[in-house]
Design an enzyme around this catalytic site. Structure first.
Site, short mmCIF file in Angstrom:
data_model
loop_
_atom_site.label_atom_id
_atom_site.label_comp_id
_atom_site.label_asym_id
_atom_site.label_seq_id
_atom_site.Cartn_x
_atom_site.Cartn_y
_atom_site.Cartn_z
N HIS A 94 0.85 -1.19 0.00
CA HIS A 94 0.00 0.00 0.00
C HIS A 94 0.89 1.25 0.00
O HIS A 94 1.95 1.26 0.63
CB HIS A 94 -0.92 0.00 1.23
CG HIS A 94 -1.99 1.03 1.12
ND1 HIS A 94 -1.76 2.37 1.40
CD2 HIS A 94 -3.28 0.95 0.71
CE1 HIS A 94 -2.88 3.05 1.18
NE2 HIS A 94 -3.82 2.22 0.76
N GLU A 166 -3.91 2.15 -7.40
CA GLU A 166 -4.33 3.26 -6.55
C GLU A 166 -3.42 4.46 -6.81
O GLU A 166 -2.31 4.55 -6.24
CB GLU A 166 -4.21 2.87 -5.07
CG GLU A 166 -5.09 1.71 -4.67
CD GLU A 166 -5.43 1.74 -3.17
OE1 GLU A 166 -6.62 1.78 -2.85
OE2 GLU A 166 -4.50 1.76 -2.33
P1 13P Z 1 -9.75 6.27 -0.05
O1 13P Z 1 -10.87 5.42 -0.56
O2 13P Z 1 -10.02 6.89 1.28
O3 13P Z 1 -9.28 7.27 -1.08
O4 13P Z 1 -8.49 5.30 0.22
C1 13P Z 1 -8.11 4.42 -0.78
C2 13P Z 1 -7.13 3.48 -0.21
O5 13P Z 1 -6.04 3.85 0.19
C3 13P Z 1 -7.54 2.07 -0.12
O6 13P Z 1 -6.46 1.25 0.13
#
Ligand code: 13P
Length: 247
Positions: A94, A166
């Site tokens: 992450h 992400e």
């Molecule tokens: P948000 O949905 O708060 O933007 O976070 C995404 C995230 O980091 C999921 O791992």
């Protein structure tokens, strides 16, 4: 191809909040063709398991795993510990682990090796910073991440491999990537995955970054999106269920 709706609770919940979360949540229908996974903090994994143990549609994941089997690694959580706590999934790489705890693709590769030889399925996060995005090098950054993370991985058809794209600038900002961007990046990533020798294993590709119950349906309409990894909107049981319901 499986679909996934995954909650990353980060370090937000406590036992009271978890109690309220599951008050109504467990009464709902979980009949969508989509796996619902909750990733609590390690302190709450057993607590959440007690809530969901009779519900066959909700699965548990961890937010991280140690790249070591056991030993003097203060504060870390091993594969064995996750298995004892009924975690069938683990997030690795992450961006918060990378940015705040100096993890890199080499560490993520080691974590993937551990998971690959276990029943726990990886949820592998990749994504570019806003600087990288503005410099127009997003695709090169993502390709490089994937190649390093998948280095020497012997893909197994018994496992579920999940990648979450992400973009770091979209995490927790309320500003999701737009659908054209998500389409173009996901198509690009699927092509890269096809070039890697994955032994014909299925690799699912999720989007994460400011997903909420207003934008979820539109993002899901993109064929290349196999689901979501959700932070803020997963902290509210109704919002999270509304997103699940769009599958
Ligand atoms: P948000 O949905 O708060 O933007 O976070 C995404 C995230 O980091 C999921 O791992």
């Amino acid at each position: 191809m499986s679909k996934y709706c995954i909650a990353n609770w980060k370090m937000y919940m406590n036992r009271n909040k978890i109690d309220s979360y599951f008050n109504d949540f467990l009464e709902k229908d979980f009949d969508k063709n989509c796996k619902l996974i909750i990733c609590p903090s390690p302190m709450h994994i057993d607590y959440v398991y007690e809530k969901i143990r009779t519900n066959k549609s909700i699965f548990l994941g961890s937010q991280n795993i140690s790249e070591h089997e056991n030993g003097a690694f203060t504060g870390e959580c091993s594969l064995e510990m996750l298995l004892e706590s009924n975690c069938m999934y683990s997030i690795i790489g992450h961006s918060e682990r990378r940015e705040l705890f100096n993890e890199n693709d080499f560490n993520v590769n080691s974590k993937l090796q551990i998971l690959n030889n276990s029943p726990v399925n990886p949820i592998i996060c990749i994504g570019e910073t806003s600087d990288e995005n503005e410099s127009g090098i997003t695709k090169a950054v993502l390709k490089n991440q994937l190649i390093k993370i998948f280095d020497n991985i012997d893909f197994k058809d018994t496992k579920e491999y999940i990648i979450a794209y992400e973009p770091i600038w979209a995490i927790g900002t309320g500003k999701s990537a737009d659908t054209e961007t998500i389409y173009s990046i996901h198509k690009f990533l699927k092509n890269i995955i096809n070039e890697i020798n994955t032994n014909n294993c299925n690799i699912c590709l999720l989007y994460g970054g400011s997903v909420n119950d207003n934008n979820a349906a539109e993002i899901l309409s993109i064929n290349e999106v196999d689901g979501f990894l959700i932070g803020s909107a997963s902290l509210n049981a109704d919002k999270f269920y509304n997103i699940y319901n769009k599958f």
